[in-house]
Write an enzyme that holds these catalytic residues in place. Sequence first.
Site, PDB file in Angstrom:
ATOM      1  N   GLY A 166      17.109  23.644  47.159  1.00  0.00           N
ATOM      2  CA  GLY A 166      16.873  25.032  46.164  1.00  0.00           C
ATOM      3  C   GLY A 166      18.172  25.105  45.415  1.00  0.00           C
ATOM      4  N   TYR A 217      14.069  40.344  54.263  1.00  0.00           N
ATOM      5  CA  TYR A 217      14.969  39.986  53.175  1.00  0.00           C
ATOM      6  C   TYR A 217      15.671  41.257  52.589  1.00  0.00           C
ATOM      7  CZ  TYR A 217      16.020  37.164  49.179  1.00  0.00           C
ATOM      8  OH  TYR A 217      16.653  36.418  48.111  1.00  0.00           O
TER       9      TYR A 217
HETATM   10  N1  LIG Z   1      15.478  31.366  44.145  1.00  0.00           N
HETATM   11  C1  LIG Z   1      15.541  32.494  43.970  1.00  0.00           C
HETATM   12  O1  LIG Z   1      14.843  32.864  42.812  1.00  0.00           O
HETATM   13  C2  LIG Z   1      16.604  33.332  44.283  1.00  0.00           C
HETATM   14  C3  LIG Z   1      16.543  34.673  43.832  1.00  0.00           C
HETATM   15  C4  LIG Z   1      17.715  35.774  44.130  1.00  0.00           C
HETATM   16  C5  LIG Z   1      18.573  35.386  44.982  1.00  0.00           C
HETATM   17  N2  LIG Z   1      18.290  33.985  45.853  1.00  0.00           N
HETATM   18  C6  LIG Z   1      19.454  33.748  46.673  1.00  0.00           C
HETATM   19  O2  LIG Z   1      19.999  32.259  46.576  1.00  0.00           O
HETATM   20  C7  LIG Z   1      20.325  31.921  47.669  1.00  0.00           C
HETATM   21  C8  LIG Z   1      19.683  30.490  47.909  1.00  0.00           C
HETATM   22  O3  LIG Z   1      18.141  30.844  47.797  1.00  0.00           O
HETATM   23  P1  LIG Z   1      16.971  29.235  47.299  1.00  0.00           P
HETATM   24  O4  LIG Z   1      16.111  30.028  46.739  1.00  0.00           O
HETATM   25  O5  LIG Z   1      17.791  28.162  46.946  1.00  0.00           O
HETATM   26  O6  LIG Z   1      16.690  29.252  49.100  1.00  0.00           O
HETATM   27  P2  LIG Z   1      16.034  27.855  49.716  1.00  0.00           P
HETATM   28  O7  LIG Z   1      15.422  27.095  48.866  1.00  0.00           O
HETATM   29  O8  LIG Z   1      14.905  28.574  50.750  1.00  0.00           O
HETATM   30  O9  LIG Z   1      16.995  27.316  50.444  1.00  0.00           O
HETATM   31  C9  LIG Z   1      17.786  27.926  51.676  1.00  0.00           C
HETATM   32  C10 LIG Z   1      18.802  26.998  52.221  1.00  0.00           C
HETATM   33  O10 LIG Z   1      19.494  27.698  53.363  1.00  0.00           O
HETATM   34  C11 LIG Z   1      19.620  26.777  54.513  1.00  0.00           C
HETATM   35  N3  LIG Z   1      19.488  27.558  55.703  1.00  0.00           N
HETATM   36  C12 LIG Z   1      18.462  28.465  56.038  1.00  0.00           C
HETATM   37  N4  LIG Z   1      18.600  28.656  57.446  1.00  0.00           N
HETATM   38  C13 LIG Z   1      19.831  28.375  57.662  1.00  0.00           C
HETATM   39  C14 LIG Z   1      20.749  28.144  58.796  1.00  0.00           C
HETATM   40  N5  LIG Z   1      20.252  29.082  60.032  1.00  0.00           N
HETATM   41  N6  LIG Z   1      21.945  27.710  58.821  1.00  0.00           N
HETATM   42  C15 LIG Z   1      22.286  26.796  57.980  1.00  0.00           C
HETATM   43  N7  LIG Z   1      21.619  26.749  56.699  1.00  0.00           N
HETATM   44  C16 LIG Z   1      20.315  27.314  56.579  1.00  0.00           C
HETATM   45  C17 LIG Z   1      18.327  25.818  54.225  1.00  0.00           C
HETATM   46  O11 LIG Z   1      18.807  24.452  54.943  1.00  0.00           O
HETATM   47  P3  LIG Z   1      18.252  23.989  56.096  1.00  0.00           P
HETATM   48  O12 LIG Z   1      16.850  23.998  56.058  1.00  0.00           O
HETATM   49  O13 LIG Z   1      18.730  22.745  56.186  1.00  0.00           O
HETATM   50  O14 LIG Z   1      18.768  24.925  57.238  1.00  0.00           O
HETATM   51  C18 LIG Z   1      18.269  25.673  52.814  1.00  0.00           C
HETATM   52  O15 LIG Z   1      19.326  24.722  52.145  1.00  0.00           O
HETATM   53  C19 LIG Z   1      19.998  32.781  48.800  1.00  0.00           C
HETATM   54  O16 LIG Z   1      20.983  33.549  49.399  1.00  0.00           O
HETATM   55  C20 LIG Z   1      18.869  33.689  48.019  1.00  0.00           C
HETATM   56  O17 LIG Z   1      18.766  34.985  48.805  1.00  0.00           O
HETATM   57  C21 LIG Z   1      17.658  33.211  45.370  1.00  0.00           C
END
Ligand SMILES: NC(=O)c1ccc[n+]([C@@H]2O[C@H](COP(=O)([O-])OP(=O)(O)OC[C@H]3O[C@@H](n4cnc5c(N)ncnc54)[C@H](OP(=O)(O)O)[C@@H]3O)[C@@H](O)[C@H]2O)c1
Length: 275
Positions: free
Chosen positions: A14, A153
């Site tokens: 992501g 969340y």
């Molecule tokens: N995408 C958006 O539009 C958006 C908007 C606002 C904020 N954000 C923030 O941006 C950040 C990244 O979000 P994303 O959308 O890229 O999420 P994502 O695609 O769901 O990726 C989540 C990441 O967290 C890791 N992860 C989950 N549980 C874990 C654990 N227990 N220990 C270690 N790693 C863990 C996963 O890797 P593994 O599965 O390998 O553990 C994965 O690399 C987050 O904090 C999210 O709240 C995103």
Amino acid sequence: MQGSTVLITGGAKGLGRSFSEALGREGARVFITGRDTMALDDTVKALTADGIAIEAIRADVVDRGAMQAAVARIVDVSGRLDVLVNNAVDPGPVGPTADVDFDAWWYTQRVNVAGPLVAAQAALTFMNRVGRGRIINLVSPAGVHRWPYATAYSVSKAALLKLTENLAVELGSTGITVFSYNPGFVDAGLTRTGIELAESSDNPWLRRIGRWAVKVRDDGDFTPLDVAVGTLVRLARGDADAWSGRVINADDDLVTVVSGGERVPGSPANGREFR
Ligand SMILES: NC(=O)c1ccc[n+]([C@@H]2O[C@H](COP(=O)([O-])OP(=O)(O)OC[C@H]3O[C@@H](n4cnc5c(N)ncnc54)[C@H](OP(=O)(O)O)[C@@H]3O)[C@@H](O)[C@H]2O)c1
């Protein structure tokens, strides 16, 4: 970022993967963590082929021993740790709070609140020693606005905002800064996955959130990925150090103003924390 070392939790997938790539292209030595060995290996392979200095360390962000060992390894091989990006996330259960599965709800708090604390404590064992560093906590509008039916969340991101604020004050007299970074809605990671899952889900609450996210996207209110990534890079290289403790949004203008003939950091140009 040339000569600096960054740690990105959840850096293989992501937004985390895009942050890893961008910081690596800027010259940083990149370390990523996560639980999924295959994803970690894939990312290391792809980014190494692009000339990026990257290493993966398998570590669950709530595992204090694993995170302390990860930081020890980073300091051992690179001699420094300049930036921690607390990016790893659990999206949490979706549905009425009255009925939400308690264990799933609590797990989200562990990953999204305790996780950044665990990673920060590990990083600070080194950063406090050298009196320098940046910690960037990924937040979301969900932590400021009401997000009914996604309280796990939403509550976790609200708590993370307070962790940022308090930690920034406590570290105020050191050279260490702490930020909450709101990338906005991005067509990547959990937002994209959420929309896809919602389409085929029989959970009415997830479908409702999915429909809303699609509307936000179709209204043109998503943040382009390059903007979300670009502002993260600017935070990592210190452009917002004067605003330690604040929420920085992806589209904030991190301007420098001239006051009395002297260049001093101004506030983010749009003067707001969240829309
Ligand atoms: N995408 C958006 O539009 C958006 C908007 C606002 C904020 N954000 C923030 O941006 C950040 C990244 O979000 P994303 O959308 O890229 O999420 P994502 O695609 O769901 O990726 C989540 C990441 O967290 C890791 N992860 C989950 N549980 C874990 C654990 N227990 N220990 C270690 N790693 C863990 C996963 O890797 P593994 O599965 O390998 O553990 C994965 O690399 C987050 O904090 C999210 O709240 C995103």
